[in-house]
Enzyme design. Sequence first.
Site, mmCIF file in Angstrom:
data_model
loop_
_atom_site.group_PDB
_atom_site.id
_atom_site.type_symbol
_atom_site.label_atom_id
_atom_site.label_comp_id
_atom_site.label_asym_id
_atom_site.label_seq_id
_atom_site.Cartn_x
_atom_site.Cartn_y
_atom_site.Cartn_z
ATOM 1 N N SER A 129 26.288 41.466 78.914
ATOM 2 C CA SER A 129 26.135 40.258 79.718
ATOM 3 C C SER A 129 25.255 39.222 79.046
ATOM 4 C CB SER A 129 25.510 40.636 81.067
ATOM 5 O OG SER A 129 25.134 39.492 81.781
ATOM 6 N N TYR A 153 19.338 43.394 87.015
ATOM 7 C CA TYR A 153 20.712 43.501 86.486
ATOM 8 C C TYR A 153 20.685 43.309 84.970
ATOM 9 C CZ TYR A 153 25.204 41.932 84.826
ATOM 10 O OH TYR A 153 26.344 41.786 84.078
ATOM 11 N N LYS A 157 21.405 46.032 81.735
ATOM 12 C CA LYS A 157 22.383 45.848 80.657
ATOM 13 C C LYS A 157 21.680 45.876 79.292
ATOM 14 C CE LYS A 157 26.323 45.318 82.862
ATOM 15 N NZ LYS A 157 27.502 46.166 82.624
#
Length: 350
Positions: A129, A153, A157
């Site tokens: 991401s 989040y 990642k």
Amino acid sequence: MSQPRTILVTGGAGFIGSHTCTELLARGHDVIVVDNHHNSLPEALHRVESVAGRPLAASYVLDVRDRDALSGVFASHPVDAVIHFAGRKAVGESVRMPAEYYDTNVGGTTALLEVMSEHRVHRLVFSSSCSLYGAATRMPLAEDDPLAPVNPYARSKWMCEQVLADVCAHRPEFTVHALRYFNPVGAHPSGLLGEDPLGVPDNVMPYIAQVAAGLREHVTVFGDDWPTPDGTGVRDYIHVMDVAEGHRIALERPAPPGLHVLNLGSGRGTSVLGLIEAYGRAAGRPVPYRIGPRRPGDVPELVADGSAAAAVWGWRPTRDLDRMCEDSWRFQTNNPRGYRTPGVPGPALA
Ligand code: WQD
């Protein structure tokens, strides 16, 4: 990889996963899907088969953290490569439930790597991401720019990329692509597949689509006091079919062992207000919005430098913002209640 291969797609019923499955099937690959349907419906897989005109090799309802169940899938099929989409992906939600994000995203990736090793499968494309770049100020962002994830989040990642780097350093048989995509939006041009999140959409595009369709009153713009031209958040929106092509190309093009990190983005930044305006053009009506407070975990701007993918693959995204909005709107109007819309082609919901 030019000859058809057997590809295991985790999270294959999700937004990007389902569109990637249509791309793989259309190019002759055999596709197996595993998905726990946390944020997807089985109907999406029926749509994938309708759009591609050919069936999946198999699909299984399971959580990738269930090593025994996942190992059973590898034992039942001649898997050549894996695309790993399964995970949680909403910035706002990750601030509210960080432990779930680390367990799902990092725990799911380590479980998958262990099972792949057990079955001697060493080709992986990982869904990374742009959020790893954090609150960067110099745009566009290249793969070797500093990483400074600012929400759970993004940090989950980032941790996954660290795990992949260490695995590739220790196990030279692994070839891994970590694709840092920016903001995938839009829908398959057939109008049969699209973004159909369960519950209230966390992401702006499906929310705008539901407001345009009259399902919700207005879009709340999370802040108009960001350091951007019109004060609203700027993102690099990329058509989901361009993202799907990128995943296929990552598997089909020869690549040396090791970890290969590539941005998938259009290179063009669009503000929230700019996106709302573009969507209004596609829907043929203005989309009502209100300005609200900033969302915790948000950053002002994220725009990709996509030149590495262009250099390595000879590939760039081809679909523009208007096409993203037009394809999204077609899916929205064809499926007023997403995959829960009765009477739309494809088998009834299981
Ligand atoms: C976009 C902009 C919000 C909702 C996504 C994915 C993530 C990752 C990166 C792949 C921001 C604003 C949003 C709303 C708003 N992609 N917004 N009102 O946060 O960039 O993250 O792309 O890995 O998985 O989630 O996307 O659509 O949530 O937000 O104003 O109701 O829209 O502040 O500026 P985000 P988003």
